[in-house]
Every structure is written in structure tokens, then in C-alpha cells.
Design an enzyme around this catalytic site. Sequence first.
Site, PDB file in Angstrom:
ATOM      1  N   HIS A  87      -3.741   6.976   1.317  1.00 39.37           N
ATOM      2  CA  HIS A  87      -3.989   5.647   0.747  1.00 39.37           C
ATOM      3  C   HIS A  87      -5.396   5.236   1.165  1.00 39.37           C
ATOM      4  O   HIS A  87      -5.766   5.360   2.339  1.00 39.37           O
ATOM      5  CB  HIS A  87      -2.948   4.662   1.262  1.00 39.37           C
ATOM      6  CG  HIS A  87      -3.389   3.239   1.128  1.00 39.37           C
ATOM      7  ND1 HIS A  87      -3.802   2.711  -0.073  1.00 39.37           N
ATOM      8  CD2 HIS A  87      -3.519   2.236   2.048  1.00 39.37           C
ATOM      9  CE1 HIS A  87      -4.156   1.441   0.108  1.00 39.37           C
ATOM     10  NE2 HIS A  87      -3.998   1.138   1.386  1.00 39.37           N
ATOM     11  N   ASN A 144     -10.133  -0.725  -2.022  1.00 40.27           N
ATOM     12  CA  ASN A 144      -8.717  -0.476  -1.722  1.00 40.27           C
ATOM     13  C   ASN A 144      -7.896  -1.035  -2.888  1.00 40.27           C
ATOM     14  O   ASN A 144      -7.897  -2.249  -3.123  1.00 40.27           O
ATOM     15  CB  ASN A 144      -8.389  -1.182  -0.402  1.00 40.27           C
ATOM     16  CG  ASN A 144      -6.935  -1.054   0.024  1.00 40.27           C
ATOM     17  OD1 ASN A 144      -6.053  -0.874  -0.808  1.00 40.27           O
ATOM     18  ND2 ASN A 144      -6.694  -1.174   1.315  1.00 40.27           N
ATOM     19  N   CYS A 174       0.821  -1.226   0.000  1.00 42.40           N
ATOM     20  CA  CYS A 174       0.000   0.000   0.000  1.00 42.40           C
ATOM     21  C   CYS A 174       0.850   1.269   0.000  1.00 42.40           C
ATOM     22  O   CYS A 174       0.404   2.318  -0.447  1.00 42.40           O
ATOM     23  CB  CYS A 174      -0.921   0.011   1.210  1.00 42.40           C
ATOM     24  SG  CYS A 174      -1.976  -1.436   1.265  1.00 42.40           S
TER      25      CYS A 174
END
Length: 349
Positions: free
Chosen positions: A276, A306, A114
Site C-alpha cells: 500500500h 496515497n 488502506c
Amino acid sequence: MPRSVIAGIGKYIPKNTVTNQDLTKYMDTSDEWIQERTGIQERHYAERTGETTATMGAAAAREAIDRAGITPQDIDFIVFATLSPDYYFPGCGVLVQRELKMKEIGALDIRNQCSGFVYALSVADQFIKTGMYKNILVIGSEKHSFGLDFSTRGRNISVIFGDGAGAIVLQPTEDDNRGLLSTHLHSDGNNAEILAMFNPGTHANHWTAAPLADFNDAEIGDMFMSHAMIDKAQNFPNMDGPTVFKIAVEKFPAVILEALEQNGYQPADLKILIPHQANLRISQFVQKKLRLGDDQVYNNIQHYGNTTAASVPIALCEAWEKGKIQEGDLVCLAAFGSGFTWASALLKW
Ligand code: ACO
């Protein structure tokens, strides 16, 4: 010394939209559970064949290159961040070099999950500052849908992730009022297994790593990717969600404040924070902790899920397309993820 500036930005979102309701066909879950815990309403999945992490990255790159007013032949370095590469090796950077018919330039792959895009941006920034390259393509792309456990067993993870790609072209500028001010990278490997996909990997004795004569028959039986490993879902991502949440809400604000403080700013000075897109609840917690207004934090996890290394460039691109970022605005990019790794970048657009 020149500073890095984002000269072009692009994104690629696969056409296929998958709602929370769609997921209930495969697992015991509900729209209510997913929205309440994550904020996600829908995500996009790439085509099963023909659309890969590299092809999506290349599509986002084409848009970024066009918007920078250059051609693929002008790019002199590629940095590609992903955790879902087309091949175990080689990495996706070379596949983009091939697809966009670029010169025989360097292509570097980044494995920081991430935080991958912010790490990639930081690497590219060093090459710009030293004057080594003039047009660096930085890409974050993921095709999660190919490798999630869509049974009820995997529901705490599979509902969260989506596919997509984002890219930027980084160039040098001598303008003191614009560009990347600083980047900040961190890691703590003590939590490596909290959010991880374990296999295939060399920690386990499942490849023929030594002369077979050294092993007895029973050991040889254990050396290959076994049904037991698959039964234990070790070929899928594993996550201790509550621990990720606890540490993310500590590290996100810390790394954002680190970037602001190093440059003499406060949270109130931020035009926009692009976090993020891990989970809407995490972003809301960070917003509250830093006392940021609703218009100071950009969230789009509701529509994309995500997308790991792609989430920061997709969100940055979308915020810019919507006119939320203008020249001279103070923008902070921040990420936290598997490793754990976390990172931030502060820039004047
Ligand atoms: N639908 C319905 N029920 C579910 C689902 C689902 N998709 N997933 C889990 N459950 C159930 C579990 O089976 C469990 O039921 P039980 O109490 O009967 O045993 C219950 O919900 C709670 O399960 P947990 O796994 O403890 O779920 P939790 O409440 O922690 O929520 C979540 C999971 C949303 C992931 C949460 O831990 C969280 O927000 N974590 C933050 C981490 C995160 O968002 N990671 C994103 C990726 S990592 C990154 O980008 C940094």
C-alpha cells in the site's frame, strides 16, 4: 478446490495533476517538506463534479473486464472497497452495477480504508474457492480531494492523499502453479482514533436520534452537526502521523513474513512486493527490514500520492503494464491503515 487467479486488471487515474508547488497556493507547505517526509511529488484530483469514486471505479473495472476478455454481463459479484463513497449510503458497489449495466448480481462494500483492497480480495477469494462465483469484480477507488482540509491546519494530511481507482477480475483456476496462495487479515481497534474521520458519526450526539421531548433546549442545540465540530475539523480526517509510522513499520513486515512463511517462502523468493502506497519512507523502511532489493518493491506514490483502497490495485496494474510481473512470478500485496487494520496476499501471477 479451485484457486483464484487475476484474469484482468485495470486502473483509472484522473487527468488533473496537482504538484506540491500547486498546493502552496492554499497552505503553508513546500515541495521540499512534502518530498522529504513522504516522497510525493504530485497526485491527481478528480473533476469536482461528474467524476466520483464510483465512476472512477467503473472506469478501472471496464479496463479489467476488457483485459479478462469478458463483458460486464459475465460478472457475477462485485466487491467495492473505499472510504470516500459517493453517498453515505448506499455504497459504491450498486452504482457500478448500474453504470456498467450488469445483471442483478450481489454487490458488497468494504470499509477497511488502506487495507480495503486486500480485504476485498480475500473476501472474493473465499467465494471463488467455494465455487459460488466465477467472475468477481474487485475494485478499490477513492476521491479524497472532495474532503480534505486544504488550509494550513490540515497540511499534515492533505498533502499525502490523491484520487484514483484500480480493479481486477478474479476467476477460478485448476492450475496448481498459478493463483492466490493465501490471504492474511488483522486488526487492532485500540488505535481506532489515531487515524480517523470522526463526523458525521453516531459516537456524537449530533443527529436527532431520540424523541425530541427527552431533551432540553441546550441539548437540542448540541445535537446537530455544529459549527464547533467543523471548527475542530472533525469533518476532516485526523491523523497522529508519528504513531501511524511507528506501528506501520512493525505490522507491514510481520504480515508479509506471515504470508511468505505460511507458503514456505522467504523474502528473497519474492519477484515483487506491492505495498500500500502510504508513504515512501514506510515502504523504504519495510524494504530494508526484509532485505529486499530495489527491483523487488514497487513504489509509485511519487506520482499518485496515497490513494488508500486504490493504491494496491493501481500499483499492481502499473507494475504489470511495465512488464515487471510475468506469469508464475511470486507477488505479495500488503497493506496497513486506519483501524488499525493490516493484511497481505501472496500469489503466483
Ligand atoms: N508542510 C510543511 N510543514 C508541515 C506539513 C506540511 N505539509 N505538515 C506538517 N508540518 C509541520 C508541522 O506543523 C510541524 O511543525 P512544528 O514542528 O513547527 O509544529 C512539523 O511539520 C512536524 O509535524 P508533524 O505532524 O509531527 O509531522 P511529521 O514530521 O510527523 O510528518 C508525516 C508528518 C509525514 C505524516 C509523518 O508523520 C509520517 O510519515 N507519518 C506516517 C503516516 C503516514 O504516512 N500516513 C499516511 C496515511 S495513513 C496510511 O496510509 C496508513
